[in-house]
Design an enzyme around this catalytic site. Sequence first.
Site, PDB file in Angstrom:
ATOM      1  N   GLU A 529      -0.286  -4.666   4.670  1.00  0.00           N
ATOM      2  CA  GLU A 529      -0.487  -4.169   3.356  1.00  0.00           C
ATOM      3  C   GLU A 529       0.784  -4.859   2.662  1.00  0.00           C
ATOM      4  OE1 GLU A 529      -1.054  -0.204   2.593  1.00  0.00           O
ATOM      5  OE2 GLU A 529      -2.567   0.032   4.177  1.00  0.00           O
ATOM      6  N   GLU A 617      -6.796   5.324  -2.301  1.00  0.00           N
ATOM      7  CA  GLU A 617      -5.715   6.144  -1.929  1.00  0.00           C
ATOM      8  C   GLU A 617      -5.695   7.564  -2.951  1.00  0.00           C
ATOM      9  OE1 GLU A 617      -2.220   3.234  -0.514  1.00  0.00           O
ATOM     10  OE2 GLU A 617      -2.627   3.445  -2.571  1.00  0.00           O
TER      11      GLU A 617
END
Length: 663
Positions: A529, A617
């Site tokens: 990421e 998220e």
Amino acid sequence: MLGQKAKYLRLPVKRFKHAFPGGRFLVPVFFLVALTGALLYGVHLFLNDAIGKALENHARMDAMAWAEGFQASLPANADSLLTGNALSAQQSEVINAAISFANAYAFNVYDAEGRIQYTADDGVLENSENYPVNETAAQVAASDSPQVVVIERSNRRGGVDVFVDAYVPAKHASGETLGVIHLYLDKSDIAAPYKELLEWVGSILPIVFALVYALPTLAYVWKREETFSQKEHLRKASRQDALTGALNRQTLNAEIHARFSDRTQYNEIGIFFLDVDKFKYINDLHGHEFGDAFLSHIASLLVSQTRSGDLVGRMGGDEFVIAMPNASEADLAQIGDRILAGARQPFTYRGTTIQASVSIGQYLAGAQSDTQQSLHAADLALYHAKSLGRNNRQPYFRELDVAMLRRREVERRIREVVSKSEFDIHYQPLVAQHSRAIVGFEALLRINDNCGKRISPSEFIPVAEEAGLIQDLGRQMFSKAITAAKQWPEDIGLSINLSPAQFKSGDMDEMVEHMLTEHDFPASRLELEITESLLISDEECVSNQLVALKRLGISIAMDDFGTGYSSLGYLWKYDFDKLKIDRVFLEGFDFDNARYREIIETIVTLGGKLGLKVTVEGVESQRHAELLDQLACDQYQGYFFGRPVPADGALQMLLQERKGQRA
């Protein structure tokens, strides 16, 4: 920072004092020129005076000769002649011949009282008593002393004609003064040789003077100036920074200390501690020559925007210090804002143009502040300015000391952690939308202080980056995380966050490949990421590393999508595999669900159109899950599905899930 790089004080001669190298040499040269000019002028005056006296004496002798000749030609009854008697033909002939011979323009005769009796043009005048008295003639007759004046006049040829205006007593053979003879004579022919002599002497004298005095003197002065210049160069080199011409660190500290030592003259002293934002990137992208030119440009900017009594110095690298004696808060604000504005202006060097910025830490030292305390305070303020996003000016406040102490504690702890591998990794599950099954874990680094209290990643990651510890920390984290993931089922992936600083070394792809090979871990199970901040610089080396990572078969996800400025452009440019929607959108959904639902749906749709997986998220409630179930998301991550847990807890979570599936 004061111990790392260096700043530079304003030159003791503020504007860098670009003095003309031969300035000292010009003084004796000017002196010699002035001396030569004075000498020539004096000789000119002397010769002119001598020539004038020679011409006057010559004229006096001519006039006396006239008088004597005239007296010899006078009749016996001279008194009656001077009172109007006519001259005989012989006398007139003698006088006319003399006038012609002497090149006389005028010939007049006055009696003893100064009344004109005879002119060369009119002869003997009748009724002379009707004419006014010539005071000069009367004075010459009374004093029995001639009066001669030399007159110079410019002619049309560019030269000078010389005339003599003479009054000479005329006496009888007995010695009695009968009157005065007035002559106006042309002496140009006689004066010409004298004038030529004057010009010749005026021409030859500078040469003689140069050979006898000026050239040896100039040679001596030149040699002395050369020696002085060498000494001056060495003196400046010992004081100034070689690259920018500003004060070097040693001189800077000495000059600042001198100001702080004399607080009777310098009361409040303003200090700026500043550096160039992202200078390493500028240097790496455009080369060291460009970087050096830019530093010189910044140094010139600092000098131009400060006051004549201020000090500007380079402490080293891209850091500078400005000390401003007798300054106020208003002065610092005005000067600091000018510097910020000037630094933001485009800079061009050899066809390449950039637009950069600086960050400034500011402190106004009162009467009780010393040198080190003031520099330290400004340095803390600079650190604070950079932490707020750079390109700004921040004054010092006391809480910064507390923050710096905390930063140092954190840095010390990170060094201990790296040296002893005392950090932990917790793993937060990522679940599939429909099945709610765990498809992977994100590895989250955890560091505790010496008291066992957790240090936030938002605090220790920037410190690790600035301290140059992020590379070692990242390698150790990779090794631990992959070791833990090897215990999971082969269909469970591992996601690791990367810091932009980890790409600076240029070998991220090599490091990851080495880890995969060393641990025999499939690249297809690894997801990296990255955030948009890594891509803002658009460095070629970053792009090359991302391409190389993709070739290994690793998945690349853009983290915190939607919080940057140009994420969409990066999605087109880089071959991402996944978008991770930042948690702030679900937090916003809690108080404005209609608006934020549309935003989340738009991002999910965009990801689907681009063929990217989408992970949301911050899913922390059933309400969040129900909202997202209506959208085409791929994965969820949040406390609702599982908090971050240690490696054994993650393995236990997987075992329980698989056991439940079998049951």
